[in-house]
Design a protein around this motif. Sequence first.
Motif, PDB file in Angstrom:
ATOM      1  N   ASP A 140      36.850  73.567  79.736  1.00 38.84           N
ATOM      2  CA  ASP A 140      36.180  74.019  80.954  1.00 38.84           C
ATOM      3  C   ASP A 140      35.861  72.859  81.895  1.00 38.84           C
ATOM      4  N   TRP A 141      35.205  71.832  81.401  1.00 39.36           N
ATOM      5  CA  TRP A 141      34.731  70.760  82.273  1.00 39.36           C
ATOM      6  C   TRP A 141      35.841  69.800  82.698  1.00 39.36           C
ATOM      7  N   LEU A 142      36.938  69.737  81.936  1.00 41.88           N
ATOM      8  CA  LEU A 142      38.033  68.831  82.277  1.00 41.88           C
ATOM      9  C   LEU A 142      39.266  69.575  82.788  1.00 41.88           C
ATOM     10  N   TYR A 143      39.118  70.851  83.063  1.00 43.08           N
ATOM     11  CA  TYR A 143      40.267  71.712  83.360  1.00 43.08           C
ATOM     12  C   TYR A 143      41.169  71.114  84.437  1.00 43.08           C
ATOM     13  N   HIS A 144      40.589  70.695  85.543  1.00 49.36           N
ATOM     14  CA  HIS A 144      41.391  70.224  86.673  1.00 49.36           C
ATOM     15  C   HIS A 144      41.901  68.800  86.480  1.00 49.36           C
ATOM     16  N   ALA A 145      41.387  68.106  85.468  1.00 43.40           N
ATOM     17  CA  ALA A 145      41.872  66.752  85.169  1.00 43.40           C
ATOM     18  C   ALA A 145      43.002  66.770  84.152  1.00 43.40           C
ATOM     19  N   LEU A 146      43.196  67.890  83.483  1.00 45.55           N
ATOM     20  CA  LEU A 146      44.239  68.028  82.466  1.00 45.55           C
ATOM     21  C   LEU A 146      45.510  68.592  83.082  1.00 45.55           C
ATOM     22  N   THR A 147      46.641  68.237  82.484  1.00 40.41           N
ATOM     23  CA  THR A 147      47.902  68.798  82.938  1.00 40.41           C
ATOM     24  C   THR A 147      48.075  70.208  82.374  1.00 40.41           C
ATOM     25  N   GLU A 148      49.002  70.934  82.935  1.00 39.82           N
ATOM     26  CA  GLU A 148      49.282  72.281  82.428  1.00 39.82           C
ATOM     27  C   GLU A 148      49.709  72.234  80.970  1.00 39.82           C
ATOM     28  N   GLN A 149      50.489  71.234  80.616  1.00 39.39           N
ATOM     29  CA  GLN A 149      50.931  71.095  79.222  1.00 39.39           C
ATOM     30  C   GLN A 149      49.756  70.796  78.298  1.00 39.39           C
ATOM     31  N   GLN A 150      48.834  69.942  78.723  1.00 35.36           N
ATOM     32  CA  GLN A 150      47.667  69.630  77.909  1.00 35.36           C
ATOM     33  C   GLN A 150      46.800  70.868  77.698  1.00 35.36           C
ATOM     34  N   ARG A 151      46.616  71.649  78.754  1.00 41.31           N
ATOM     35  CA  ARG A 151      45.827  72.869  78.618  1.00 41.31           C
ATOM     36  C   ARG A 151      46.507  73.854  77.673  1.00 41.31           C
ATOM     37  N   ALA A 152      47.813  73.895  77.697  1.00 40.56           N
ATOM     38  CA  ALA A 152      48.554  74.791  76.800  1.00 40.56           C
ATOM     39  C   ALA A 152      48.386  74.367  75.345  1.00 40.56           C
ATOM     40  N   VAL A 153      48.401  73.064  75.093  1.00 39.66           N
ATOM     41  CA  VAL A 153      48.193  72.551  73.735  1.00 39.66           C
ATOM     42  C   VAL A 153      46.801  72.944  73.243  1.00 39.66           C
ATOM     43  N   MET A 154      45.791  72.762  74.086  1.00 40.27           N
ATOM     44  CA  MET A 154      44.424  73.129  73.715  1.00 40.27           C
ATOM     45  C   MET A 154      44.301  74.612  73.430  1.00 40.27           C
ATOM     46  N   SER A 155      44.885  75.416  74.294  1.00 42.87           N
ATOM     47  CA  SER A 155      44.781  76.871  74.145  1.00 42.87           C
ATOM     48  C   SER A 155      45.420  77.331  72.835  1.00 42.87           C
ATOM     49  N   GLU A 156      46.628  76.849  72.570  1.00 44.79           N
ATOM     50  CA  GLU A 156      47.340  77.264  71.351  1.00 44.79           C
ATOM     51  C   GLU A 156      46.577  76.864  70.103  1.00 44.79           C
ATOM     52  N   ALA A 157      46.086  75.620  70.069  1.00 42.90           N
ATOM     53  CA  ALA A 157      45.392  75.129  68.879  1.00 42.90           C
ATOM     54  C   ALA A 157      44.062  75.836  68.673  1.00 42.90           C
ATOM     55  N   THR A 158      43.312  76.057  69.748  1.00 45.63           N
ATOM     56  CA  THR A 158      42.009  76.711  69.617  1.00 45.63           C
ATOM     57  C   THR A 158      42.164  78.150  69.173  1.00 45.63           C
ATOM     58  N   LEU A 159      43.135  78.842  69.709  1.00 44.41           N
ATOM     59  CA  LEU A 159      43.378  80.225  69.288  1.00 44.41           C
ATOM     60  C   LEU A 159      43.830  80.278  67.829  1.00 44.41           C
ATOM     61  N   ARG A 160      44.747  79.408  67.451  1.00 46.42           N
ATOM     62  CA  ARG A 160      45.331  79.453  66.105  1.00 46.42           C
ATOM     63  C   ARG A 160      44.348  79.015  65.029  1.00 46.42           C
ATOM     64  N   MET A 161      43.633  77.920  65.252  1.00 45.25           N
ATOM     65  CA  MET A 161      42.770  77.358  64.211  1.00 45.25           C
ATOM     66  C   MET A 161      41.312  77.787  64.340  1.00 45.25           C
ATOM     67  N   GLY A 162      40.924  78.279  65.510  1.00 52.00           N
ATOM     68  CA  GLY A 162      39.530  78.617  65.731  1.00 52.00           C
ATOM     69  C   GLY A 162      39.276  80.083  65.983  1.00 52.00           C
ATOM     70  N   ILE A 163      39.684  80.560  67.130  1.00 43.75           N
ATOM     71  CA  ILE A 163      39.333  81.915  67.552  1.00 43.75           C
ATOM     72  C   ILE A 163      39.898  82.967  66.613  1.00 43.75           C
ATOM     73  N   GLU A 164      41.190  82.909  66.336  1.00 47.10           N
ATOM     74  CA  GLU A 164      41.805  83.931  65.484  1.00 47.10           C
ATOM     75  C   GLU A 164      41.325  83.834  64.044  1.00 47.10           C
TER      76      GLU A 164
END
Length: 267
Positions: free
Chosen positions: A104-128
């Motif tokens: 959330d706080w670094l969203y605009h400082a991260l690249t689209e690829q970096q945000r995709a890595v975060m999203s995939e990992a958080t969903l796979r190892m955390g949320i799900e």
Amino acid sequence: ILVQAESDPVLKRLIGQVVSQADAIIPKEPVYYHYNDTYRTWNMAFQFMRQMEQLGLAYQLTGEQKYADRAWLDIESVCGFPDLNEAHAIDCGMYMTGLAFGYDWLYHALTEQQRAVMSEATLRMGIEVMDRAFYMGLPGGAIYSTTQESMQATSYFTKWRSNYVPYITVGLIGAGLAFAEESPEVCFDLIEKSLRATEYAMFGLVPDGAWIEGVDYWEVTVGNTCRLMSFLQTSTGTDYDLWKCQGFRESARAKASEESFHGSIAH
């Protein structure tokens, strides 16, 4: 905040402290997968969560990319972990809190690829993974650490009066809100059930705000509850009346009555 700080010396000093803390993190090595005893990665999870909060806030206050770049070193490391140690669910909750801050706080400082890595990992190892806890899908049982015997009621935190609960649900709610656009069905299911779990825990403040586990655990319980309420208020415009739970508004006074002016605790 920055405009207000121009005429508020106390706020200006606090901003300086935040930036100094973030500067001190920059030369440190990134976090890594490490057990501090036979079942907990608590120390590393807490370090990650705190560093994401400090670096993210410093970036928000200054706009300097160096804070986002340093945060990414930690984020990239955590996203490459084999798991977030859901067997000690508090660890998983803190990792998810850190990932929520970072996204959330670094969203605009991260690249689209970096945000995709975060999203995939958080969903796979955390949320799900943690969403399964509400369907009795996580392991539980008595596990011995190197220093103490600990009951790992991993799937029981969902209806437990314990500091354990907001330690976890602050991360589940924070990550659910941060990544809801990526996977709305599971994220909103997680948020809904985490709210109910938090309500169960808050019965531990009934009737007058004194926390059932004592003063020390009051701090982590109420602190994490306030944080998750802030997440909700900021993102949805409401905290769903959690603050109205019996004993919550009285809890600060209750804690103060249990301590002396010197900080000694009245047991």
